[in-house]
Design an enzyme around this catalytic site. Structure first.
Site, PDB file in Angstrom:
ATOM      1  N   LYS A  69      17.092  -2.350   6.561  1.00  0.00           N
ATOM      2  CA  LYS A  69      15.979  -2.616   5.630  1.00  0.00           C
ATOM      3  C   LYS A  69      16.336  -3.841   4.773  1.00  0.00           C
ATOM      4  CE  LYS A  69      13.074  -0.248   2.167  1.00  0.00           C
ATOM      5  NZ  LYS A  69      12.817   1.027   1.478  1.00  0.00           N
ATOM      6  N   SER A 144       8.143   2.721   1.435  1.00  0.00           N
ATOM      7  CA  SER A 144       8.290   1.295   1.559  1.00  0.00           C
ATOM      8  C   SER A 144       9.039   0.862   2.814  1.00  0.00           C
ATOM      9  CB  SER A 144       9.015   0.737   0.329  1.00  0.00           C
ATOM     10  OG  SER A 144      10.302   1.278   0.247  1.00  0.00           O
ATOM     11  N   SER A 168      10.473   6.682   0.324  1.00  0.00           N
ATOM     12  CA  SER A 168      10.391   5.500   1.180  1.00  0.00           C
ATOM     13  C   SER A 168      11.123   5.569   2.497  1.00  0.00           C
ATOM     14  CB  SER A 168      10.897   4.274   0.406  1.00  0.00           C
ATOM     15  OG  SER A 168      10.030   4.018  -0.669  1.00  0.00           O
TER      16      SER A 168
END
Lengths: 489, 98, 500
Positions: A69, A144, A168
């Site tokens: 990420k 997210s 997330s």
């Protein structure tokens, strides 16, 4: 894959190239990746292969590719946090998570897309365009960490790292039919994890199976002296727990407050089928009430913006990141304001303003102060619950993946996507999402959330692994086999 | 209840050092009203005898020894700087400096 | 007509508040392991943490906590059983995170006091300054401004930032409101900062160089009409870089505020900047409203809960309080209060103690430092201890005691040392300053003097002892002042049959 590597039937370089080939094939449609580090990845892959040749001892996941990420710093590699503010920024240091991945010989393929600075539930807040759910490219992959989850679901990477502040990791896992875990707070170092809400953030493993997540969990977890909030204990034995495949005698608490209004019927039906599977496997269900859960969302949307308004203050164009409006005549303050106007997207600005308000003098007690009290009450609810049961469960998200653009203009609606995941972060305990089927009405993945007490991550892996095995037996094949085959546009 | 005005938001934007147009301020004021209306309910349960929690895992006294370790090189430190000069970060003039 | 200081304090009652920031002398920074050494090339002592880079996290320096607690204990504070860091949020380019990690409502030490002594019209008076709190925080980077400060020339004005100093541990010591000083406010302020500096020096926690910025003082002052019992609006004066400036800043602000009040103008609550040359203050950055720092507990750090047995261990290591030491020395040396106060105020206590420790006779040690050496120092407008060392003074005094030097000769030796001619022995040798005490040499000079003044010698033989003065004077002249006058007298009288 690890087994194949160990057995010598394939090499890391081959695996890495194969994944890059897949990425090339599908990522123009999925847009999971923001940056690909082919040079670095292949160098790592070659190094691991060479080590294996020489007979040196390697970690279990050595040579396996992974998607990272874009919220974690990787030295010399662009790290944007999905924001224009950090466009092109190459950190001069590795996050502890990345150091551990490198030490384990894991091959980092590239950085994945995300909601800007981890704020969002759909990855639509990325400054670089949304990621598309491999199950239906017109739909969101969650947020997210939508990029990491989509990469897994599209077979662009077998492993991924995400971060979870209010869901997330777990919510994207739920809507993409993958596994996502938020470790106990402090279980994984936050050094190099760019901060959104410091008392809630955790990095965690994402994978297509519970065991893979467990293996990755053991690589990244552990004490870090650079992180004062990191737990001073060795990584939990989650691999062992994931392999137990047994929940006989376990008490599973079903949270009353997380099943009612707002939950899609198909989500609830799959959830209940999963509960049946666990009962068949020997667990006992107990209904548990956590009344403070009704206030968790409100408290979260005070604490997280407050902390982030402070954490994001450093982005002022003075030391790194973009600089806007410096024409030689403006003051530093003016340039700061213009840069932050350009560099931050609407959701980030919204939360900074909200957080600034909640902390401001005269309002602190009513807002931030009260929210921190709700946290205490939530922890009491959890403690009371865990005195009666081993783990708590709920659907991970209230709905399946919604359409891109559907909720983007309604912040409150967007916030509701985290209603089941937020309490876990607020209390600092562990949470995991495991796929439990496709919703009948739309054929989209549904996630099953397991919550375990702080420092007992092994329990959620135990239940998750058992559930996964039971459902696999029921389905005959992994859920992801049902995902549409992605064709390059 | 809230009732956030555009001036309130302008003040917050100033505290947060974010330039905003009038249209943005108006839009945000409306959004803030809605959001604050939804989150204010925390006050319903925040009784005075409930202590606030700032750390989920209660641990104290995490410290490190007073030992010097290598720093970044100045090149590394300045590597992301939008502008630099003479080994220092170059920034627009800081007004009102004493 | 503008009021002078005396007129101002006749009409108005000053109330003081003092905030002192001390840079600790830890080897590494407050929240990271970068070196704190002074004078490094720019940005060579920085890391992701003290640069406030995305993802960086703080870890507290154990020695900084220890130093803070020692400071609190030395100031008679209670050490908080539970203490926390907080974020103080505001934007400034020299602050890498745009918040300062500091402490807010849970500081490490609270409620102490410091007793100071000042000279008043009624003699020496004790004054207790109460201490509100002692807390830990971090220093900022340093900015250099390039280009003209006034007006904007296209492309010419910018600032350069060096973050070596960012993150160095700071301890802030805040007094409670100091009232009831009346016209002695400037002296009380100076005495407080002086005593505080002495205590911190005895703890060894900072190098305390006000000129270098490792000890910074902010002076808060407000005035209210005498007898009103009210509190006025206060101003905060920064950039007070010496003990003398502390005193002058108070005087300057009293005068300024009094004159404004006389003119019917109100005092603005603001930060002001002290100007060395004039002793006045000018307004700092104007702020339309007070900055809202939005303090909240620092989520990246855990609470500091000092163990009570550890606190007692630390308390046991506290060195003798300066005031206790002074009392002890005063008793030891049997020195009257006024002289003691003079020694302390002149900053000579340490060097006098050292001189005595090296073997010098105590009374002479004090009178040399307070007398001759101070006089020479004032002429040159420097600190006495910069002219000559305790060892050198001790050596000179020892020679006086042994009779090898007279006071007069000793003065010349001291002058020579100060002029850089060398050590006392070297100066004596080079200038030939030794007392002539060899009887033979002296007798030669005595006989010569007698031969030159036979009538005077006759008078002495006749019992006129005072007449000896003239002959002694002649001998002294002949020996260039190096004869031991007392010895000359003894030998002379004996020679002339009048010896006792």
């Amino acid at each position: 894959m690890a087994a194949a590597l160990a057995a010598g039937t394939t090499t890391s370089v081959a695996l890495t190239n194969a994944h890059y080939a897949q990425i090339e094939k599908v990522d123009s449609a999925v847009h999971a990746f923001l940056y690909l580090d082919k040079e670095g990845a292949l160098a790592q892959a070659e190094a691991v292969d060479a080590k294996r040749e020489s007979g040196a001892e390697l970690s279990p996941l050595a040579g396996v590719p992974l998607a990272l990420k874009d919220l974690l710093t990787q030295k010399g590699i662009p790290t944007t946090c999905g924001s224009k503010m950090l466009e092109g920024w190459r950190p001069p240091y590795d996050s502890t998570v990345v150091s551990k991945l490198k030490a384990a010989g894991i091959v980092i393929l590239g950085k994945t897309n995300m909601d800007e600075f981890a704020m969002g539930s759909s990855t639509e807040n990325s400054a670089y365009g949304p990621t598309h759910n491999p199950w239906d490219l017109t739909r969101i992959p969650g947020g997210s960490g939508g990029g990491s989850a989509a990469a897994l679901a599209a077979f662009e990477a077998p492993l991924a790292i995400g971060s979870d502040t209010g869901g997330s990791i777990r919510q994207p896992a739920a809507v993409t039919g993958t596994v996502g875990v938020k470790p106990t707070y402090g279980g994984v170092s936050r050094y190099g994890l760019i901060a959104f809400s410091s008392s809630l953030d955790q990095a965690g493993p994402c994978a297509r199976t519970v065991l893979d997540a467990a293996l990755l969990h053991e690589v990244i977890a552990g004490h870090d002296e650079r992180d004062s909030t990191s737990i001073n204990a060795p990584a939990p034995q989650v691999v062992k727990a994931a392999k137990r495949l047994d929940v006989k005698g376990m008490k599973i608490g079903v949270v009353k407050e997380l099943q009612g209004e707002g939950f899609q019927s198909g989500v609830l039906s799959r959830f209940h089928e999963a509960l049946d599977a666990l009962v068949s496997a020997g667990a006992e269900l107990v209904e548990v009430s956590c009344p403070t859960f009704d206030y968790a969302l409100a408290a979260y949307y005070l604490i997280a913006p407050s902390e982030c308004s402070s954490n994001l203050a450093r982005f002022d164009s003075m030391r790194y990141g973009i600089r806007v409006g410096d024409n030689g005549e403006r003051s530093a303050e003016e340039v700061m304001k213009l840069t932050r106007h350009e560099g931050f997207g609407p959701e980030v600005k919204r939360r900074i303003i909200l957080g600034t308000y909640a902390l401001s003098s005269g309002y602190y007690d009513a807002y931030y102060g009260s929210a921190q009290k709700v946290r205490t009450l939530l922890m009491r609810d959890f403690n009371a619950a865990f005195a009666k049961v081993d783990v708590l469960v709920s659907p991970t998200a209230p709905t399946t993946a919604f359409k891109i653009g559907e909720q983007v203009d309604d912040p409150l609606a967007m916030y509701l996507n985290d209603i089941a995941t937020i309490p876990v972060n607020m209390a600092g305990i562990g949470g995991m999402s495991v796929p439990c089927g496709l919703a009948p009405e739309d054929g989209l993945p549904v996630g099953f959330q397991i919550m375990s007490p702080a420092m007992r991550d092994d329990l959620m892996y135990q239940v998750g692994g058992t559930l996964e095995a039971a459902l696999l037996a029921k389905w005959g094949a992994p859920l992801l086999d049902k995902a549409p085959v992605l064709v390059a546009n | 209840m809230a009732g956030i005005s555009r001036d309130d938001v302008a003040h917050l934007a100033k505290l947060a050092r974010i330039e905003m147009s009038d249209a943005e301020l108006d839009h945000l004021a409306k959004e803030m009203d809605v959001i604050l209306g939804a989150v204010a309910r925390v006050q319903e349960v925040a009784a005075s005898d409930v202590p606030p929690t700032s750390h989920p895992i209660p641990v104290n006294n995490i410290v490190r020894e007073d030992i010097v370790r290598p720093s970044l090189t100045p090149q590394e430190a300045l590597s992301g700087a939008p502008a630099q000069s003479e080994g220092r970060f170059k920034v627009p003039q800081i007004l009102g400096e004493e | 007509m503008s009021l002078n200081y005396d007129q101002a304090v006749a009409k108005y009652e000053p109330t003081l508040g003092l905030e002192v920031h001390v840079e600790l002398n830890t080897k590494s920074k407050m929240f990271c392991s970068c070196s704190t050494e002074f004078g490094g090339a720019p940005n060579t002592q920085t890391c992701p943490v003290c640069l406030g880079m995305p993802g960086a996290l703080p870890v507290v320096n154990a020695r900084a906590i220890e130093s803070s607690i020692l400071i609190g204990l030395a100031l008679n504070c209670s050490v908080a059983p539970f203490s926390r860091f907080a974020r103080k949020n505001y934007f400034y380019p020299d602050m890498p995170k745009n918040f300062q990690t500091s402490q807010y409502d849970e500081p490490i030490c609270v409620n102490g006091f410091l007793d100071v002594e000042i000279e008043t019209d009624e003699g020496l008076k004790q004054f207790r300054v109460e201490i509100e709190r002692v807390h830990m925080e971090e220093d900022t980077g340093k900015s250099l401004h390039v280009g003209g400060a006034t007006g904007r020339i296209h492309g010419a004005d910018y600032s350069l930032l060096d973050y070596n100093r960012a993150g160095i541990p700071l301890v802030e010591i805040v007094t409670k409101i100091v009232g009831g000083t009346g016209k002695y406010a400037p002296q009380v302020a100076r005495a407080y900062v002086t005593e505080l500096r002495d205590i911190l020096r005895s703890l060894g926690v900072s190098d305390l160089k006000m000129e270098q910025g490792s000890m910074r003082c902010d002076v808060n002052l407000s005035l209210a009409p005498s007898g009103s019992g009210a509190l006025g609006t206060r101003s905060e004066t920064k950039n007070v870089n010496s003990l003398r400036s502390v005193e002058r800043a108070v005087i300057g602000e009293v005068i300024r505020q009094a004159n404004r009040l006389e003119a019917g103008e109100r005092i603005v609550q603001e930060t002001r900047h002290f100007l060395e040359e004039s002793g006045q203050t000018r307004p700092g950055r104007s702020k339309e409203q007070a900055e809202d720092y939005r303090y909240f507990p620092e989520p990246d750090l855990v609470p500091v809960v000092p163990d009570s047995s550890w606190i007692e261990e630390l308390r046991a290591t506290l060195p003798e309080k300066p005031s206790t030491r002074r009392a002890r020395l005063q008793a030891q040396w049997s020195v009257p209060d006024k002289e003691m106060a003079s020694l302390v105020n002149a900053g000579l206590l340490d060097v006098v103690e050292e001189t005595i420790a090296l073997g010098a006779e105590p009374t002479r040690a004090r009178s040399w430092w307070l007398g001759e050496i101070s006089r020479l120092a004032n002429e040159r407008e420097v600190d006495p201890t910069s002219l000559i060392s305790a060892a050198q003074v001790s050596e000179v005094i020892t020679l006086i005691e042994s009779g090898e030097l007279t006071d007069k000769l000793a003065r010349q030796v001291v002058e020579g040392v100060i002029a850089g001619e060398g050590t006392p022995s070297e100066v004596i040798a080079q200038r030939g300053l030794k007392v002539v005490s060899d009887d033979g040499a002296l007798m030669l000079a005595i006989e010569a003097a007698i031969a030159a003044q036979p009538e005077t010698a006759e008078r002495i033989r006749g019992g006129n002892i005072p007449a000896a003065g003239a002959l002694i004077g002649a001998v002294m002249k002949a020996t260039g002042g190096q004869a031991d006058a007392a010895k000359v007298r003894e030998l002379l009288l004996k020679h002339l049959g009048q010896g006792a």
